[in-house]
Each structure stands twice: as C-alpha cells, then as structure tokens.
Design a protein around this motif. Structure first.
Motif, PDB file in Angstrom:
ATOM      1  N   GLN A  34      63.902  -9.658  -1.779  1.00 12.89           N
ATOM      2  CA  GLN A  34      64.767  -8.555  -1.391  1.00 12.89           C
ATOM      3  C   GLN A  34      65.958  -9.215  -1.233  1.00 12.89           C
ATOM      4  O   GLN A  34      67.020  -8.726  -1.544  1.00 12.89           O
ATOM      5  CB  GLN A  34      64.460  -7.815  -0.100  1.00 12.89           C
ATOM      6  N   LEU A  78      63.326   3.901  10.558  1.00  9.85           N
ATOM      7  CA  LEU A  78      62.988   2.855   9.367  1.00  9.85           C
ATOM      8  C   LEU A  78      62.767   1.604  10.238  1.00  9.85           C
ATOM      9  O   LEU A  78      62.842   1.098  11.264  1.00  9.85           O
ATOM     10  CB  LEU A  78      64.150   2.939   8.835  1.00  9.85           C
ATOM     11  N   SER A  79      62.246   0.566   9.253  1.00  8.35           N
ATOM     12  CA  SER A  79      61.947  -0.561   9.707  1.00  8.35           C
ATOM     13  C   SER A  79      63.172  -1.440   9.696  1.00  8.35           C
ATOM     14  O   SER A  79      64.137  -1.150   8.998  1.00  8.35           O
ATOM     15  CB  SER A  79      61.021  -1.446   8.645  1.00  8.35           C
ATOM     16  N   LEU A  82      65.543   3.045  -1.252  1.00  7.00           N
ATOM     17  CA  LEU A  82      65.201   3.901  -0.042  1.00  7.00           C
ATOM     18  C   LEU A  82      65.467   5.487  -0.734  1.00  7.00           C
ATOM     19  O   LEU A  82      65.857   6.254   0.359  1.00  7.00           O
ATOM     20  CB  LEU A  82      66.291   3.699   1.088  1.00  7.00           C
ATOM     21  N   LYS A 103      63.790   7.984   1.152  1.00  2.00           N
ATOM     22  CA  LYS A 103      64.026   8.419   2.481  1.00  2.00           C
ATOM     23  C   LYS A 103      65.630   8.804   3.069  1.00  2.00           C
ATOM     24  O   LYS A 103      66.118   8.317   3.844  1.00  2.00           O
ATOM     25  CB  LYS A 103      63.687   6.840   3.191  1.00  2.00           C
ATOM     26  N   GLU A 106      64.549  -1.940   6.348  1.00  2.00           N
ATOM     27  CA  GLU A 106      65.156  -0.559   5.611  1.00  2.00           C
ATOM     28  C   GLU A 106      66.392  -0.304   6.327  1.00  2.00           C
ATOM     29  O   GLU A 106      67.503  -0.082   5.467  1.00  2.00           O
ATOM     30  CB  GLU A 106      64.036   0.318   5.934  1.00  2.00           C
ATOM     31  N   GLN A 107      66.508  -0.544   7.670  1.00  2.00           N
ATOM     32  CA  GLN A 107      67.729  -0.168   8.199  1.00  2.00           C
ATOM     33  C   GLN A 107      69.007  -1.332   7.575  1.00  2.00           C
ATOM     34  O   GLN A 107      70.216  -0.924   7.399  1.00  2.00           O
ATOM     35  CB  GLN A 107      67.591  -0.462   9.659  1.00  2.00           C
ATOM     36  N   LEU A 117      65.291  -9.275   5.728  1.00  2.00           N
ATOM     37  CA  LEU A 117      64.737  -9.033   4.357  1.00  2.00           C
ATOM     38  C   LEU A 117      63.721 -10.252   3.865  1.00  2.00           C
ATOM     39  O   LEU A 117      63.973 -11.357   4.258  1.00  2.00           O
ATOM     40  CB  LEU A 117      65.856  -8.771   3.425  1.00  2.00           C
ATOM     41  N   ARG A 133      69.217  -2.293   4.679  1.00  2.00           N
ATOM     42  CA  ARG A 133      69.371  -1.937   3.363  1.00  2.00           C
ATOM     43  C   ARG A 133      70.031  -0.644   3.512  1.00  2.00           C
ATOM     44  O   ARG A 133      71.198  -0.654   2.443  1.00  2.00           O
ATOM     45  CB  ARG A 133      68.359  -1.731   2.512  1.00  2.00           C
ATOM     46  N   VAL A 134      70.086   0.073   4.348  1.00  2.00           N
ATOM     47  CA  VAL A 134      70.945   1.277   4.536  1.00  2.00           C
ATOM     48  C   VAL A 134      72.252   0.864   4.658  1.00  2.00           C
ATOM     49  O   VAL A 134      73.306   1.346   4.324  1.00  2.00           O
ATOM     50  CB  VAL A 134      70.556   2.189   5.849  1.00  2.00           C
ATOM     51  N   VAL A 173      69.767   8.998   6.963  1.00  2.00           N
ATOM     52  CA  VAL A 173      70.183   7.757   5.800  1.00  2.00           C
ATOM     53  C   VAL A 173      71.314   8.168   4.745  1.00  2.00           C
ATOM     54  O   VAL A 173      72.266   7.371   4.553  1.00  2.00           O
ATOM     55  CB  VAL A 173      68.959   7.307   5.286  1.00  2.00           C
TER      56      VAL A 173
END
Lengths: 223, 328
Positions: free
Chosen positions: A176, A142-143, A131, A134, A146-147, A172, A149-150, A100
């Motif tokens: 979020q 990642l979920s 994150l 992570k 989460e991906q 999201l 958000r990356v 990440v």
C-alpha cells in the motif's frame, strides 16, 4: 516555488534554554519538485511541514509558498493558499462526525464545486485508495491504515499544486505504501510540488528523489 | 455527467451529504438559546409597549389637555355688567368670537355637581335640590393647535364678567408630559439593556459552541476554510435559534400586551374602559382588545423576531471572527 529564508520556529511557552524547534532554515524548492523530508524523531520534520501547511507561523525569517509571501499575506490569501495545498497530517485530523465520503468531499466543497462533480471525484478517489465500499462509514470505525488512506484521499482529491505528507505510510503495509507514493509521483508528474516526511528508508531508496535532511532543527543536507 | 448517472454510481441521493463538519446542531443545542432569546424578546415587547404607551399619552396630553382652558364665572346666572344677558353668556360670547379658540363649551351644572360630589358631598347641590354652596359657572375652551391665549383675554373676560378666572391646563400637563418623556427614556433604556443582555447571551452561546467544536474548526480552517465560511456557519445557526426565540417571545407577549392596551385605553384615547369579559363573549372581548392596540405597536411587534435574528447573526459573526484571530 517554495522559499525558506532563515526560518526559525519556537513554540510559544517552550523553554528557551531548550532551543528552537527549527533554526535558520534556508532552502528553495522549485515548482514541480519532489522532496523527501528526512531526519530522526524530533528533528523538526513535522514542524517544517506544519509551517509549510500554514498551521504555524515562523518565529522569524521569510517564508514563501506557491509564490505567496506568508509573512505579509492577508488572512483571506492564506485561506486561499491552504485550499491550494493538500496535507496529510501525522495525526490525520479526520472529522469524526462526518462519513468517509464527507471528510473527503469537504475539501471540494470549500472550493465551491457542484455536488454532482463532488460525487464523482470523491467516489473515484475513495475507490482508488480501496475504500469504495466504506463511503458512509465514520472514520472511527476504520482501521488505522484505512483512516490514513482517507486522509490521503482528502489531501489529493483536488489535485493540489502543493502536497505535504507527514508520515503518510506509517500505518500502511509495504504494498500500500508503494502504491501511495506512486500516486504522489503521478501528481508530481502532473505538476504538483510534493514534500513527504518519512522514516521509511526503503521507500526513499526505491523512489529516489532529493531530500531535505534535518537534524535537531537544522537543515543539514538539501538536494 | 448527468445527475442521474451520479446517483446511480453511488446509489444514494445527492442532497443527503451536505455536511460542513462543524456539527453545530450538537454544539449549539436548540433549547437554551431560543428560550433565553424568547425571554429577552418578551421583555423587549413590554418595554416597547411602555415606550409607545408613554409616547401616546404625552401626545394626547400635549395636544389635548394642554390646549384646554378652564374659565370660572362666579354668579354665572346673574345679569351681565353690560346689561345684555347673563354673565356666563357674556363670557361665552367673548370666547366664541375669539379666533384663538376652536370651541368654548359650558360645563353642565349637573355634571359639575357630580364631579365635585366626592369633595363637597351634597353641598354641591346634587342631592339636596338646593345648592348649599354657590358654584361658579365653568366653561371649557379649546385653543386652536399651536395657538396661545390672547394676552388681553383676562382683561376682556373681566370686563364681560368681573371676577372671572381663566386657567390654562398647560403647566401641569407639561409636568405630566415630562413624566411620560422620562417613562419613554426608561423604556428605551430597558430596551438597550435587554439588547445588551441578548448580545451577551448569544456571544456566550457562540463561544460555548466554539469551545465544543474547537478541534473541528481547526481542521476545517487548516483545509482552507476562510473566516467568513466558519463565521457564516455559526451565524446561520445562531440566526435560526434567535429567530425562533424571537418568534416565541413575541407571541408570548401578545396576551399581556392586549390586556395592558385595554387597561390603558382610557388614558390614551379618553374612551371609557369597556366592561370585563362580557357574558363570556370572548370573541367580542378579544376584538375589543385588539382594536385598542396602538398602530405603532402593531408595526413594532412583528419587527422583534427579525431584530432578534439580526442580533444573533451580527453577534455570532463578530464573536467567531474575533475567536478565529487566534488561529494562524
């Protein structure tokens, strides 16, 4: 400034009888503007953002992004322009071999920033998007949220003059999503031009801002 | 911000994270390409040795054998026509006083008989005590470098000792030199072919790497990586692989080259072939073999790995940049 002048786009090999993906789109988006890009599925929202992120070249028409004429620019100039643009792709486009941290850091490494500053900026950005714990995880573990958000962190970590986001809130939850658009607004207030393609009408109503509305590849409303 | 505080912030060392996302170590494995480049370098070393050997041979024949004249004096021990001394001595005097010659040396009778023994057997006089055939006296005369024999030489020799024949070795050495030149051309052609195959091998490996990492390349390109950045990553990887292959190939070629140089030493320098592995003295054998490697080959061999690396770098740069043209 973004200027689209009679822009048309047709994917190679596409059945000409089915028409172009984008047709005769003309619009001016001033520097520092915030625009939603709205329309039904298949209206051409993603294609328009891919054009603006220089992932595609228009079939016809003139395109100017951040003062650079895309039609006439050399490859090196286009690469520089891409580095000045932050893009959240619909398919995220994260690099599975990288952590990440490295996915986000790559953006700054391309700008040649020193490693110690990259450490700071990336760590801060990943903490902001939740994150911070992570950093060394690979994206595939990642979920979906989460991906996403990356991908957002990678797009905004260098505070780009132009931010393009294609359905950035799709995975999201509402809280979020609001936090994310607020971040985009912050960037916008700092001078970035922001275009966000979305289906989320609640977000559009909540945050206001003008919209480019597409219908079957045509721009039907601007402003 | 101080480096120490950054490290404290994340708890990890800084340098562990330098990644470009292309993962070329996996896309371009470190076995096949070095092995192929090593094979190409090995062949290139042999071709190079052939070219150097042929060049030395041509040089030796050109400067050595071609400059020698063989003078045959019939009845060399008979009194000279001038009345002073023998016919052989009279001819030797003509040659010794001629500035065109650097040296004139009579060939020893016994050596001459030994040289002719395979053809004449005992008739040459080596085995029977009394020669059955009357052998002419032979004088080897060496011309000064770049000097042709005087035009009136034959007349002067004839006058000193009628029936004397002067033969220059140049015509047949010219043919041998032409042969070595064509060998050099073959070696150069072999080098060219090996280089072409090496370029093709590196290009194929690079294209395989591009195909394997296409998705990542498109992402990195989309993030703003220029053609030079991506091509540079590939070129760096192929350079390392080609350099290692070049080093391996060069090292592998050395034993064979030592053997060839040793076997070719008598042709190149006129030195006699030393005995094979003398009583197990490997060190002496190796030392002798090393001393026989021509200087041009010593200079050329270490250049093979960097040349391999350069071919790798250039080919990768060209291949990747051409491939990237398909991206917007």
């Amino acid at each position: 400034m973004i200027r689209l002048d009679e822009i048309a786009l047709r994917y190679p090999g596409r059945d000409p009888n089915r028409g172009a993906v984008l047709q005769r789109i003309s619009a001016d988006i001033p520097s520092g503007g915030f625009r939603w890009v709205l329309g039904a599925s298949g209206a051409g929202k993603s294609s328009l953002l891919r054009l603006l992120s220089l992932s595609l070249k228009p079939t016809s028409g003139q395109l100017e992004v951040l003062g650079v004429s895309v039609n006439r620019a050399r490859r090196a100039a286009l690469a520089r322009l891409r580095r000045r643009t932050g893009t959240v792709f619909q398919d995220l486009r994260l690099l599975g071999e990288l952590s990440v941290f490295d996915n986000v850091a790559l953006r700054l490494r391309l700008d040649g920033l020193p490693e110690d500053r990259i450490e700071l900026e990336v760590t801060e950005m990943l903490r902001f998007v939740g994150l911070g714990r992570k950093l060394d995880v690979r994206p595939h573990s990642l979920s979906g949220g989460e991906q996403q958000r990356v991908a957002v962190a990678r797009a905004v970590v260098h505070r780009p003059p132009l931010l393009l986001a294609d359905e950035p809130t799709g995975a999201l939850d509402e809280k979020q999503a609001i936090r994310l658009i607020s971040l985009f607004e912050e960037l916008n207030q700092m001078g970035s031009t922001v275009l966000v393609a979305t289906h989320n009408e609640a977000l559009v109503r909540r945050f206001g801002h003008p919209a480019l509305v597409l219908e079957r590849g045509r721009l039907v409303s601007h402003g | 911000m101080a480096r120490a505080s950054v490290t404290r912030l994340t708890g990890r060392p800084l340098l562990s994270r330098r990644q470009d996302g292309l993962a070329l170590r996996r896309a371009m494995p470190d076995r096949l390409l070095p092995a192929l480049v090593a094979a190409m370098t090995f062949l290139a070393a042999l071709a190079l040795a052939g070219a150097v050997g042929a060049s030395l041979l041509a040089q030796r024949w050109n400067n050595g054998a071609a400059a020698i004249m063989t003078i045959q004096v019939p009845d060399a021990d008979a009194p000279a026509a001038t009345g002073a001394g023998k016919r052989g001595d009279a001819v030797l005097a003509v040659l010794s006083h001629d500035p065109a010659f650097a040296a004139a040396i009579p060939v020893d009778r016994a050596r001459l008989a030994a040289l002719l023994a395979p053809w004449l057997g005992g008739a040459g006089g080596s085995g029977t005590g009394a020669p059955a055939l009357s052998l002419p006296g032979v004088i080897q005369a060496r011309l000064r470098p770049g000097v042709d024999p005087p035009a009136d030489l034959a007349a002067r020799l004839e006058s000193a000792a009628p029936g004397t024949l002067a033969e220059r070795n140049q015509p047949w050495t010219a043919r041998l030199v032409a042969l070595t030149r064509s060998l050099q051309a073959c070696a150069a052609l072999a080098l060219l072919v090996v280089t072409g195959v090496a370029v093709a091998v590196v290009a194929a490996a690079t294209r395989a790497g591009l195909a394997a990492r296409r998705h990542s390349i498109e992402i990195v390109h989309g993030l703003g990586a220029g053609d030079g950045y991506i091509a540079g990553r590939f070129a760096r990887r192929t350079t390392v692989l080609a350099l290692s292959g070049g080093i391996i190939g060069t090292i592998l070629s050395v034993p064979l080259l030592l053997l060839l140089c040793r076997l070719g030493a008598p042709f190149a320098s006129g030195a006699a072939l030393p005995p094979t592995l003398p009583d197990g003295d490997l060190a002496a054998y190796l030392s002798d073999a090393l001393a026989r490697v021509p200087l041009p080959l010593w200079i050329a061999l270490p250049l093979l790995p960097p040349v391999s690396a350069s071919i790798g770098w250039l080919t990768a740069q060209f291949t990747v940049r051409a491939w990237l043209r398909r991206l917007p």
